[in-house]
Design a protein around this motif. Structure first.
Motif, PDB file in Angstrom:
ATOM      1  N   SER A  27       0.877  -7.725   5.531  1.00 30.65           N
ATOM      2  CA  SER A  27       0.825  -8.368   4.220  1.00 30.65           C
ATOM      3  C   SER A  27      -0.077  -7.557   3.290  1.00 30.65           C
ATOM      4  CB  SER A  27       0.294  -9.802   4.342  1.00 30.65           C
ATOM      5  OG  SER A  27      -1.118  -9.791   4.482  1.00 30.65           O
ATOM      6  N   SER A  28      -0.128  -7.964   2.034  1.00 31.25           N
ATOM      7  CA  SER A  28      -0.959  -7.259   1.055  1.00 31.25           C
ATOM      8  C   SER A  28      -2.442  -7.317   1.420  1.00 31.25           C
ATOM      9  CB  SER A  28      -0.730  -7.823  -0.344  1.00 31.25           C
ATOM     10  OG  SER A  28      -1.065  -9.190  -0.374  1.00 31.25           O
ATOM     11  N   LEU A  29      -2.848  -8.308   2.185  1.00 31.99           N
ATOM     12  CA  LEU A  29      -4.245  -8.425   2.602  1.00 31.99           C
ATOM     13  C   LEU A  29      -4.659  -7.314   3.567  1.00 31.99           C
ATOM     14  CD1 LEU A  29      -4.425 -12.285   3.164  1.00 31.99           C
ATOM     15  CD2 LEU A  29      -5.184 -10.986   1.156  1.00 31.99           C
ATOM     16  N   ASP A  30      -3.688  -6.608   4.103  1.00 33.18           N
ATOM     17  CA  ASP A  30      -3.965  -5.575   5.099  1.00 33.18           C
ATOM     18  C   ASP A  30      -4.268  -4.206   4.490  1.00 33.18           C
ATOM     19  OD1 ASP A  30      -3.580  -7.191   7.440  1.00 33.18           O
ATOM     20  OD2 ASP A  30      -1.443  -7.202   6.929  1.00 33.18           O
ATOM     21  N   PHE A  31      -4.246  -4.097   3.158  1.00 31.01           N
ATOM     22  CA  PHE A  31      -4.433  -2.775   2.563  1.00 31.01           C
ATOM     23  C   PHE A  31      -5.737  -2.091   2.996  1.00 31.01           C
ATOM     24  CE2 PHE A  31      -5.699   0.328  -0.606  1.00 31.01           C
ATOM     25  CZ  PHE A  31      -4.621   1.197  -0.499  1.00 31.01           C
ATOM     26  N   PRO A  32      -6.888  -2.758   3.002  1.00 34.95           N
ATOM     27  CA  PRO A  32      -8.106  -2.038   3.407  1.00 34.95           C
ATOM     28  C   PRO A  32      -8.013  -1.440   4.817  1.00 34.95           C
ATOM     29  CG  PRO A  32      -8.689  -4.085   2.324  1.00 34.95           C
ATOM     30  CD  PRO A  32      -7.195  -4.119   2.542  1.00 34.95           C
ATOM     31  N   GLY A  51       1.081  15.941   5.861  1.00 31.11           N
ATOM     32  CA  GLY A  51       0.143  16.246   6.924  1.00 31.11           C
ATOM     33  C   GLY A  51      -1.298  15.942   6.563  1.00 31.11           C
ATOM     34  N   VAL A  52      -1.521  15.458   5.357  1.00 39.93           N
ATOM     35  CA  VAL A  52      -2.864  15.075   4.902  1.00 39.93           C
ATOM     36  C   VAL A  52      -2.790  13.667   4.333  1.00 39.93           C
ATOM     37  CG1 VAL A  52      -3.590  17.454   4.442  1.00 39.93           C
ATOM     38  CG2 VAL A  52      -2.552  16.105   2.618  1.00 39.93           C
ATOM     39  N   PRO A  53      -3.921  12.960   4.247  1.00 40.16           N
ATOM     40  CA  PRO A  53      -3.896  11.599   3.697  1.00 40.16           C
ATOM     41  C   PRO A  53      -3.303  11.563   2.288  1.00 40.16           C
ATOM     42  CG  PRO A  53      -6.002  12.017   4.763  1.00 40.16           C
ATOM     43  CD  PRO A  53      -5.274  13.334   4.711  1.00 40.16           C
ATOM     44  N   LEU A  54      -2.506  10.557   2.047  1.00 42.88           N
ATOM     45  CA  LEU A  54      -1.889  10.376   0.735  1.00 42.88           C
ATOM     46  C   LEU A  54      -2.872   9.698  -0.218  1.00 42.88           C
ATOM     47  CD1 LEU A  54       1.629   9.096   1.851  1.00 42.88           C
ATOM     48  CD2 LEU A  54       1.014  11.398   1.088  1.00 42.88           C
ATOM     49  N   PRO A  55      -2.697   9.901  -1.520  1.00 42.27           N
ATOM     50  CA  PRO A  55      -3.548   9.210  -2.486  1.00 42.27           C
ATOM     51  C   PRO A  55      -3.424   7.692  -2.345  1.00 42.27           C
ATOM     52  CG  PRO A  55      -2.262  10.932  -3.556  1.00 42.27           C
ATOM     53  CD  PRO A  55      -1.740  10.798  -2.152  1.00 42.27           C
ATOM     54  N   GLU A  56      -4.450   6.987  -2.785  1.00 38.92           N
ATOM     55  CA  GLU A  56      -4.503   5.537  -2.651  1.00 38.92           C
ATOM     56  C   GLU A  56      -3.277   4.862  -3.263  1.00 38.92           C
ATOM     57  OE1 GLU A  56      -7.440   1.764  -3.682  1.00 38.92           O
ATOM     58  OE2 GLU A  56      -8.094   3.795  -4.151  1.00 38.92           O
ATOM     59  N   ALA A  57      -2.853   5.300  -4.438  1.00 40.84           N
ATOM     60  CA  ALA A  57      -1.699   4.675  -5.098  1.00 40.84           C
ATOM     61  C   ALA A  57      -0.435   4.833  -4.254  1.00 40.84           C
ATOM     62  CB  ALA A  57      -1.494   5.271  -6.491  1.00 40.84           C
ATOM     63  N   ASP A  58      -0.250   5.980  -3.625  1.00 46.60           N
ATOM     64  CA  ASP A  58       0.912   6.188  -2.759  1.00 46.60           C
ATOM     65  C   ASP A  58       0.841   5.299  -1.527  1.00 46.60           C
ATOM     66  OD1 ASP A  58       1.773   8.100  -4.544  1.00 46.60           O
ATOM     67  OD2 ASP A  58       1.282   9.811  -3.262  1.00 46.60           O
ATOM     68  N   GLN A  59      -0.354   5.126  -0.993  1.00 40.74           N
ATOM     69  CA  GLN A  59      -0.506   4.256   0.172  1.00 40.74           C
ATOM     70  C   GLN A  59      -0.263   2.798  -0.205  1.00 40.74           C
ATOM     71  OE1 GLN A  59      -3.534   4.854   3.064  1.00 40.74           O
ATOM     72  NE2 GLN A  59      -3.839   6.995   2.505  1.00 40.74           N
ATOM     73  N   GLN A  60      -0.673   2.403  -1.405  1.00 39.86           N
ATOM     74  CA  GLN A  60      -0.419   1.033  -1.865  1.00 39.86           C
ATOM     75  C   GLN A  60       1.084   0.801  -2.001  1.00 39.86           C
ATOM     76  OE1 GLN A  60      -2.744  -1.554  -2.425  1.00 39.86           O
ATOM     77  NE2 GLN A  60      -0.882  -2.752  -2.499  1.00 39.86           N
ATOM     78  N   ARG A  61       1.806   1.769  -2.565  1.00 36.08           N
ATOM     79  CA  ARG A  61       3.275   1.644  -2.681  1.00 36.08           C
ATOM     80  C   ARG A  61       3.933   1.578  -1.310  1.00 36.08           C
ATOM     81  NH1 ARG A  61       2.259   4.741  -7.217  1.00 36.08           N
ATOM     82  NH2 ARG A  61       2.496   6.735  -6.140  1.00 36.08           N
ATOM     83  N   GLU A  64       3.543  -1.886   0.001  1.00 34.05           N
ATOM     84  CA  GLU A  64       4.481  -2.777  -0.698  1.00 34.05           C
ATOM     85  C   GLU A  64       5.897  -2.621  -0.156  1.00 34.05           C
ATOM     86  OE1 GLU A  64       3.747  -1.733  -4.786  1.00 34.05           O
ATOM     87  OE2 GLU A  64       1.758  -2.694  -4.758  1.00 34.05           O
ATOM     88  N   ARG A  65       6.299  -1.386   0.160  1.00 32.34           N
ATOM     89  CA  ARG A  65       7.633  -1.163   0.756  1.00 32.34           C
ATOM     90  C   ARG A  65       7.728  -1.824   2.126  1.00 32.34           C
ATOM     91  NH1 ARG A  65       6.834   3.972  -1.283  1.00 32.34           N
ATOM     92  NH2 ARG A  65       6.356   4.812   0.771  1.00 32.34           N
ATOM     93  N   HIS A  66       6.652  -1.749   2.915  1.00 39.85           N
ATOM     94  CA  HIS A  66       6.670  -2.378   4.246  1.00 39.85           C
ATOM     95  C   HIS A  66       6.753  -3.900   4.143  1.00 39.85           C
ATOM     96  CE1 HIS A  66       6.289   1.318   6.376  1.00 39.85           C
ATOM     97  NE2 HIS A  66       5.105   1.598   5.884  1.00 39.85           N
ATOM     98  N   ILE A  67       6.082  -4.466   3.170  1.00 37.32           N
ATOM     99  CA  ILE A  67       6.151  -5.914   2.962  1.00 37.32           C
ATOM    100  C   ILE A  67       7.566  -6.303   2.532  1.00 37.32           C
ATOM    101  CG2 ILE A  67       5.306  -7.812   1.513  1.00 37.32           C
ATOM    102  CD1 ILE A  67       2.570  -6.232   1.495  1.00 37.32           C
ATOM    103  N   GLY A  93       5.807  -1.553  14.821  1.00 40.59           N
ATOM    104  CA  GLY A  93       6.898  -2.425  14.425  1.00 40.59           C
ATOM    105  C   GLY A  93       8.203  -1.674  14.294  1.00 40.59           C
ATOM    106  N   LEU A  94       9.118  -2.312  13.602  1.00 38.93           N
ATOM    107  CA  LEU A  94      10.470  -1.797  13.432  1.00 38.93           C
ATOM    108  C   LEU A  94      10.737  -1.490  11.969  1.00 38.93           C
ATOM    109  CD1 LEU A  94      12.167  -4.493  15.676  1.00 38.93           C
ATOM    110  CD2 LEU A  94      11.810  -2.090  16.294  1.00 38.93           C
ATOM    111  N   ILE A  95      11.341  -0.337  11.714  1.00 37.52           N
ATOM    112  CA  ILE A  95      11.680   0.063  10.352  1.00 37.52           C
ATOM    113  C   ILE A  95      13.127   0.525  10.326  1.00 37.52           C
ATOM    114  CG2 ILE A  95      11.177   1.651   8.457  1.00 37.52           C
ATOM    115  CD1 ILE A  95       8.348   1.893   9.502  1.00 37.52           C
ATOM    116  N   SER A  96      13.900   0.007   9.377  1.00 40.95           N
ATOM    117  CA  SER A  96      15.267   0.490   9.152  1.00 40.95           C
ATOM    118  C   SER A  96      15.184   1.799   8.392  1.00 40.95           C
ATOM    119  CB  SER A  96      16.073  -0.518   8.336  1.00 40.95           C
ATOM    120  OG  SER A  96      16.344  -1.646   9.108  1.00 40.95           O
TER     121      SER A  96
END
Length: 181
Positions: A27-32, A51-61, A64-67, A93-96
């Motif tokens: 859920s959105s509460l899991d972002f941290p 191969g490197v950590p993505l920016p915070e905005a990309d990780q937030q998106r 949101e896609r996983h939710i 988990g499972l992803i299509s």
């Protein structure tokens, strides 16, 4: 089209558990916690397209896609906690996904480095496979692993996945494994 067959009427359970772990629907509460996981260079080396950590905005998106994936497909990623202390250790988990133009259901997992080497990845992946086959009645699932990620290859092997082919996914070479129900 086969994609329609992957829309699950009742969906996966919101919570799954094993002897040492429990997973709760992301859920959105899991972002941290997901930020902490995905921002670790050791983890990003295997799960980030760059191969490197993505920016915070990309990780937030991505979160949101996983939710949204849960809403669209009736299954998705679980945030994994240890039973003994509730610590967040990663996700599974499972992803299509479309792989080589075909719809597939991928068993995806990532753990914080402090929890590597304790069998948690295998334990969680086995439970997710059980959900895929017993709850969702999927005929098979796949697992994508970057060739250099020996630990993830080991998890796939221990769960009974069979190597099928080499594929490109997210612009990177991957090993493609499949497991039939």
């Amino acid at each position: 089209m086969r994609e329609a067959a992957l829309k699950i009427e009742n969906g996966a359970p919101r919570v799954m558990s094993t002897a040492r772990l429990y997973g709760i629907r992301m859920s959105s509460l899991d972002f941290p916690d997901m930020w902490e996981l995905n921002d670790d260079p050791s983890v990003a080396a295997s799960i980030s397209p760059t191969g490197v950590p993505l920016p915070e905005a990309d990780q937030q998106r991505a979160l949101e896609r996983h939710i949204a994936h849960w809403e669209q497909h009736g299954f998705g990623l679980y945030v994994l906690h240890r039973v003994k202390d509730g610590a967040v250790i990663g996700y599974c988990g499972l992803i299509s996904r479309l792989i080589d133009g075909e719809p597939e259901t991928d068993v995806a997992y990532a753990l914080k480095p402090a929890y590597w080497g304790h069998g948690y990845g295998t334990e969680a992946a086995r439970k997710v496979v059980d959900v895929a086959f017993r709850s969702l009645h999927l005929p098979n699932v796949v697992c994508l692993v970057q060739p250099a990620n020996k630990a993830s290859r080991h998890v796939a092997d221990k769960c009974g996945f069979q190597f099928e082919k080499h594929v490109d996914h997210a612009g990177l070479p991957h090993l493609f494994y499949r497991l039939h129900a």
